[in-house]
Enzyme design. Structure first.
Site, short mmCIF file in Angstrom:
data_model
loop_
_atom_site.label_atom_id
_atom_site.label_comp_id
_atom_site.label_asym_id
_atom_site.label_seq_id
_atom_site.Cartn_x
_atom_site.Cartn_y
_atom_site.Cartn_z
N LYS A 61 0.87 -1.18 0.00
CA LYS A 61 0.00 0.00 0.00
C LYS A 61 0.90 1.23 0.00
CE LYS A 61 -4.39 1.07 2.28
NZ LYS A 61 -5.11 0.90 3.55
O1 G3P Z 1 -7.58 1.70 5.41
C1 G3P Z 1 -7.93 2.91 4.86
C2 G3P Z 1 -9.26 3.48 5.27
O2 G3P Z 1 -10.28 2.55 5.13
C3 G3P Z 1 -9.28 4.24 6.58
O3 G3P Z 1 -10.58 4.58 6.98
O4 G3P Z 1 -12.10 5.30 8.77
O5 G3P Z 1 -9.65 5.85 8.96
O6 G3P Z 1 -11.09 7.00 7.30
P1 G3P Z 1 -10.86 5.74 8.05
#
Ligand code: G3P
Length: 231
Positions: free
Chosen positions: A83
């Site tokens: 990633k």
């Molecule tokens: O893994 C990336 C993403 O899904 C993070 O989500 O909830 O931290 O905005 P969030």
């Protein structure tokens, strides 16, 4: 659309993988930083549990460092997808990693313009963060629709991965818009199970069946004879 789980918790993946609906997982530095134990062991265990792509993220801000970290992370398990955060350095690292045959999930993509660049750099997955767009008052549905519409006519093979999902409707919207993957936290996946009519329906079927005890005896006998036939 494939469903991934967005987590750094092995216990959560163990629970959710048992449902038989997960095709992969995504982690990020924030999620892994919440966990105890060796991050490599965690990523490897998640790879074994989901039996599909598992994103592990680089943290360097230089292309060279991203490539070094990406190669090392990919060495943890054949299922690891590197990633890489979106940036100029991230694009260069994505090109180098993909030329070397590694899969890259380009993350922190918030616009169709960024998605086009990520695709040209060779990203296998392009992660568009829906929740974080909504948080700042930008309509994530419109952005994801624009990304899908921009990539598809060009025959781009990169898969659009809807991330930062905060509720089941984000997942449904991602599917309706043609995203190939949605990665959801365990909480959202559990919310997706629930519908009051399902629960009421199961209860009523059970009550009606139990009102005929002889039917219960018949079904037990059927199960037993099918086990004998299979043995
Ligand atoms: O893994 C990336 C993403 O899904 C993070 O989500 O909830 O931290 O905005 P969030």
């Amino acid at each position: 659309m494939k469903l991934f789980i967005d987590t750094g918790s092995v216990a959560e993946v163990e629970e959710l993988a048992s449902w038989g609906v997960l095709s992969g997982a995504t982690t990020n530095p924030s999620l892994l930083a919440k966990e105890e134990g060796d991050p490599g062991d965690i990523v490897r265990r998640i790879c074994e549990l989901v039996g599909g792509p598992v994103s592990a993220e680089v943290v360097s801000d230089r292309a060279e460092g991203m490539v070094e970290e990406g190669r090392a992370l990919a060495g943890l398990h054949p299922h690891v997808v590197v990633k890489v955060p979106f940036s100029q350095a991230g694009l260069a690292a994505t090109r180098e990693l993909t030329d070397a045959g590694l899969r890259v999930n380009m993350t922190l993509v918030f616009s169709a313009a960024q998605a086009l660049l990520a695709a040209e750099a060779g990203a296998t997955y392009i992660s568009c963060f829906m929740g974080r767009l909504d948080d700042i008052g930008v309509d994530s549905t419109a952005v994801v629709a624009e990304i899908v519409a921009a990539l598809r006519p060009a025959g781009v093979t990169s898969q659009v991965l809807a991330a930062s999902l905060r509720h089941p409707m984000h997942t449904v919207t991602a599917a309706r818009l043609g995203c190939e993957v949605a990665t959801a936290p365990g909480k959202v996946l559990r919310q997706m199970l629930v519908h009051p009519l399902t629960e009421a329906g199961i209860e009523r079927f059970g009550d009606d069946w139990r009102a005929r005890p002889e039917f219960g005896t018949w079904l037990e006998g059927l199960v037993d004879s099918s086990k004998v036939a299979l043995s």
